[in-house]
Design a protein around this motif. Structure first.
Motif, PDB file in Angstrom:
ATOM      1  N   LEU A  31       0.836  -1.196   0.000  1.00  0.00           N
ATOM      2  CA  LEU A  31       0.000   0.000   0.000  1.00  0.00           C
ATOM      3  C   LEU A  31       0.873   1.249   0.000  1.00  0.00           C
ATOM      4  N   GLY A  32       0.769   2.059  -1.057  1.00  0.00           N
ATOM      5  CA  GLY A  32       1.559   3.286  -1.123  1.00  0.00           C
ATOM      6  C   GLY A  32       3.053   3.021  -1.149  1.00  0.00           C
ATOM      7  N   ALA A  71      -1.124  -4.727  -5.255  1.00  0.00           N
ATOM      8  CA  ALA A  71      -0.572  -3.387  -4.998  1.00  0.00           C
ATOM      9  C   ALA A  71      -1.655  -2.331  -5.140  1.00  0.00           C
ATOM     10  N   VAL A  72      -1.616  -1.354  -4.245  1.00  0.00           N
ATOM     11  CA  VAL A  72      -2.485  -0.176  -4.352  1.00  0.00           C
ATOM     12  C   VAL A  72      -1.571   1.030  -4.406  1.00  0.00           C
ATOM     13  N   ASN A  73      -1.675   1.784  -5.507  1.00  0.00           N
ATOM     14  CA  ASN A  73      -0.816   2.962  -5.664  1.00  0.00           C
ATOM     15  C   ASN A  73      -1.531   3.949  -6.584  1.00  0.00           C
ATOM     16  N   LYS A  74      -1.424   5.223  -6.263  1.00  0.00           N
ATOM     17  CA  LYS A  74      -2.164   6.170  -7.102  1.00  0.00           C
ATOM     18  C   LYS A  74      -1.434   6.473  -8.417  1.00  0.00           C
ATOM     19  N   ASP A  75      -0.158   6.003  -8.509  1.00  0.00           N
ATOM     20  CA  ASP A  75       0.608   6.207  -9.743  1.00  0.00           C
ATOM     21  C   ASP A  75       0.599   4.895 -10.545  1.00  0.00           C
ATOM     22  N   GLY A  76      -0.102   4.897 -11.664  1.00  0.00           N
ATOM     23  CA  GLY A  76      -0.233   3.686 -12.482  1.00  0.00           C
ATOM     24  C   GLY A  76       1.089   3.218 -13.067  1.00  0.00           C
ATOM     25  N   ARG A  77       2.116   4.086 -13.044  1.00  0.00           N
ATOM     26  CA  ARG A  77       3.413   3.679 -13.599  1.00  0.00           C
ATOM     27  C   ARG A  77       4.405   3.254 -12.519  1.00  0.00           C
ATOM     28  N   ALA A  78       3.931   3.144 -11.291  1.00  0.00           N
ATOM     29  CA  ALA A  78       4.845   2.752 -10.193  1.00  0.00           C
ATOM     30  C   ALA A  78       5.395   1.352 -10.477  1.00  0.00           C
ATOM     31  N   PRO A  79       6.705   1.134 -10.259  1.00  0.00           N
ATOM     32  CA  PRO A  79       7.308  -0.181 -10.579  1.00  0.00           C
ATOM     33  C   PRO A  79       6.708  -1.353  -9.807  1.00  0.00           C
ATOM     34  N   ILE A  80       6.029  -1.074  -8.718  1.00  0.00           N
ATOM     35  CA  ILE A  80       5.420  -2.192  -7.960  1.00  0.00           C
ATOM     36  C   ILE A  80       4.445  -2.971  -8.845  1.00  0.00           C
ATOM     37  N   PHE A  81       3.831  -2.269  -9.829  1.00  0.00           N
ATOM     38  CA  PHE A  81       2.875  -2.954 -10.704  1.00  0.00           C
ATOM     39  C   PHE A  81       3.572  -3.941 -11.653  1.00  0.00           C
ATOM     40  N   ASN A  82       4.895  -3.820 -11.801  1.00  0.00           N
ATOM     41  CA  ASN A  82       5.611  -4.787 -12.651  1.00  0.00           C
ATOM     42  C   ASN A  82       5.675  -6.161 -12.006  1.00  0.00           C
ATOM     43  N   VAL A  83       5.581  -6.194 -10.672  1.00  0.00           N
ATOM     44  CA  VAL A  83       5.655  -7.510 -10.008  1.00  0.00           C
ATOM     45  C   VAL A  83       4.313  -7.920  -9.408  1.00  0.00           C
ATOM     46  N   HIS A 110       0.514  -9.164  -9.055  1.00  0.00           N
ATOM     47  CA  HIS A 110      -0.421 -10.004  -9.821  1.00  0.00           C
ATOM     48  C   HIS A 110      -1.752  -9.282  -9.988  1.00  0.00           C
ATOM     49  N   TYR A 111      -2.113  -8.475  -8.972  1.00  0.00           N
ATOM     50  CA  TYR A 111      -3.329  -7.672  -9.030  1.00  0.00           C
ATOM     51  C   TYR A 111      -2.969  -6.263  -8.603  1.00  0.00           C
ATOM     52  N   GLY A 112      -3.513  -5.272  -9.282  1.00  0.00           N
ATOM     53  CA  GLY A 112      -3.183  -3.895  -8.914  1.00  0.00           C
ATOM     54  C   GLY A 112      -4.404  -3.000  -8.915  1.00  0.00           C
ATOM     55  N   ILE A 113      -4.413  -2.060  -7.990  1.00  0.00           N
ATOM     56  CA  ILE A 113      -5.476  -1.048  -7.986  1.00  0.00           C
ATOM     57  C   ILE A 113      -4.778   0.298  -8.093  1.00  0.00           C
ATOM     58  N   VAL A 114      -5.095   1.031  -9.173  1.00  0.00           N
ATOM     59  CA  VAL A 114      -4.546   2.378  -9.294  1.00  0.00           C
ATOM     60  C   VAL A 114      -5.546   3.298  -8.607  1.00  0.00           C
ATOM     61  N   GLY A 115      -5.148   3.813  -7.465  1.00  0.00           N
ATOM     62  CA  GLY A 115      -6.078   4.653  -6.713  1.00  0.00           C
ATOM     63  C   GLY A 115      -5.489   5.110  -5.402  1.00  0.00           C
ATOM     64  N   ASP A 116      -6.269   5.945  -4.721  1.00  0.00           N
ATOM     65  CA  ASP A 116      -5.830   6.506  -3.447  1.00  0.00           C
ATOM     66  C   ASP A 116      -6.100   5.481  -2.344  1.00  0.00           C
ATOM     67  N   LEU A 117      -5.062   5.113  -1.625  1.00  0.00           N
ATOM     68  CA  LEU A 117      -5.237   4.048  -0.632  1.00  0.00           C
ATOM     69  C   LEU A 117      -6.230   4.441   0.452  1.00  0.00           C
ATOM     70  N   PHE A 118      -6.375   5.740   0.703  1.00  0.00           N
ATOM     71  CA  PHE A 118      -7.315   6.169   1.745  1.00  0.00           C
ATOM     72  C   PHE A 118      -8.771   5.951   1.306  1.00  0.00           C
TER      73      PHE A 118
END
Ligand SMILES: Cc1cc2nc3c(=O)[nH]c(=O)nc-3n(C[C@H](O)[C@H](O)[C@H](O)COP(=O)(O)OP(=O)(O)OC[C@H]3O[C@@H](n4cnc5c(N)ncnc54)[C@H](O)[C@@H]3O)c2cc1C
Length: 321
Positions: A267-268, A287-299, A301-309
């Protein structure tokens, strides 16, 4: 080109995972390129470790000496330098660990051979050595071709290859002669065990890991509640531990712990390579991150592009049902 040489790494009488990861890589490299796979095991009372290695290489070089009882750069450097001078391996592999980072630069300088550090992979292309390294803080993997040379030194990043090796080789164990020990500027005094942690994040089945995206320490309780609701343990990235928002024992990554939970929820967390190295082998990564290009999304399996709050309260409610 006749040989690839791997320096076995161990601590307190146990071979470390990086040894087997290097063997996994080296075995495939040796088979593809028709070269011998040689392992150098330095230490004291090493016969048990030697037994574990003998079926994973073609030659096993053993130097059993009190000077090598615990890692110390002087004797290790001398033993490696002598072995490389005598055998001239095409490629020498050392783990990109605290030991490898200490050892490889002075070794390359003393032998005047090129060193490529922190590599994710290495391959031969028309007789040229190519290595893969990360650049721009882990956003890009770059394949770099090296100028032709007779010998190369490569440090391999932990966690890039599986540590389960095949035992389809058979090595002759060869006791090698020690050098005339001379560089003893630093001596090993004692091994100090790290303080006992409040919880062992490496044993957790589900980890909820929080990064700098949490903003301020007061917000951590939100993540704590979420972790409790799903029966997870709380872990973090380095900035969170550095700011003392969570104890250092909860930090995941190269300077923290390596974890392999069933589920890892980041998260973040941007997913810098130092963080990824500690968690990328988790079974399922979310992974939850508001930046869709964050490298965490490369690893992930499931990702949410959004504000963790906004995302966490929804997830908490869904899990609570
Ligand atoms: C020698 C060395 C060793 C290191 N060892 C480690 C280590 O063991 N472990 C480790 O983690 N790092 C380690 N680092 C640091 C590493 O390089 C990164 O700086 C660190 O991992 C970044 O942590 P972070 O992802 O929490 O923060 P950042 O990189 O700042 O990322 C924060 C992320 O949060 C996202 N975000 C912000 N607000 C929100 C929001 N409201 N909702 C959703 N997303 C949001 C942002 O988009 C951003 O991607 C090491 C560095 C060095 C040099």
């Amino acid at each position: 080109m006749e040989e690839i040489l791997v320096l076995a790494e161990h601590r307190r009488g146990k071979l470390r995972d990086i040894t087997f990861e290097m063997l996994n890589f080296a075995s495939a490299f040796a088979s593809q390129n028709g070269v011998q796979l040689t392992v150098l095991l330095l230490g004291q009372d090493i016969s048990e470790m030697a037994d574990r290695l003998e079926n994973s290489c073609d030659n096993l070089l053993l130097l059993d000496s009190p000077e090598l009882g615990s890692y110390s750069p002087g004797p290790y450097l001398q033993a490696l330098e002598k072995t490389i001078q005598e055998r001239s391996p095409f490629l020498t592999l050392i783990g990109h660990t605290a030991i490898g980072m200490d050892l490889a630069p002075p070794l390359a300088a003393r032998l005047t051979i090129p060193l490529m550090s922190d590599c994710l992979d290495a391959m031969l292309d028309n007789g040229h050595l190519e290595v893969q390294r990360q650049i721009y803080g882990g956003k890009i993997n770059a394949n770099l071709r090296l100028k032709p040379f007779d010998q190369y030194l490569v440090t391999l990043r932990p966690g890039c290859f599986s540590a389960s090796v095949s035992h389809d080789r058979s090595a002759e164990k060869v006791a090698i002669k020690p050098p005339d020990w001379s560089y003893f500027r630093r001596r090993f005094l004692e091994y100090v065990e790290a303080e006992l942690a409040d919880v062992d994040i490496t044993a957790a089945d589900i980890l909820v890991s929080v990064g700098r995206g949490i903003g301020k320490p007061e917000n951590i309780s939100l993540i704590e509640e979420f972790a409790d609701a799903i029966g997870a343990t709380l872990s973090c990235s380095r900035p969170v531990a550095d700011k003392e928002w969570l104890p250092k024992s909860r930090q995941v990554g190269t300077s923290g712990k390596t974890v392999r939970p069933r589920v890892y929820i980041a998260l973040g967390i941007s997913g810098a390579f130092q963080h990824q190295a500690g968690m990328k082998n988790a079974e399922t990564i979310i992974a939850v991150n508001k930046d869709g290009r964050a490298p965490i999304f490369n690893v992930a399996h499931y990702g949410i592009v959004g504000d963790l709050f906004q995302v966490i309260p929804v997830l908490k409610e869904k899990f609570a049902k």
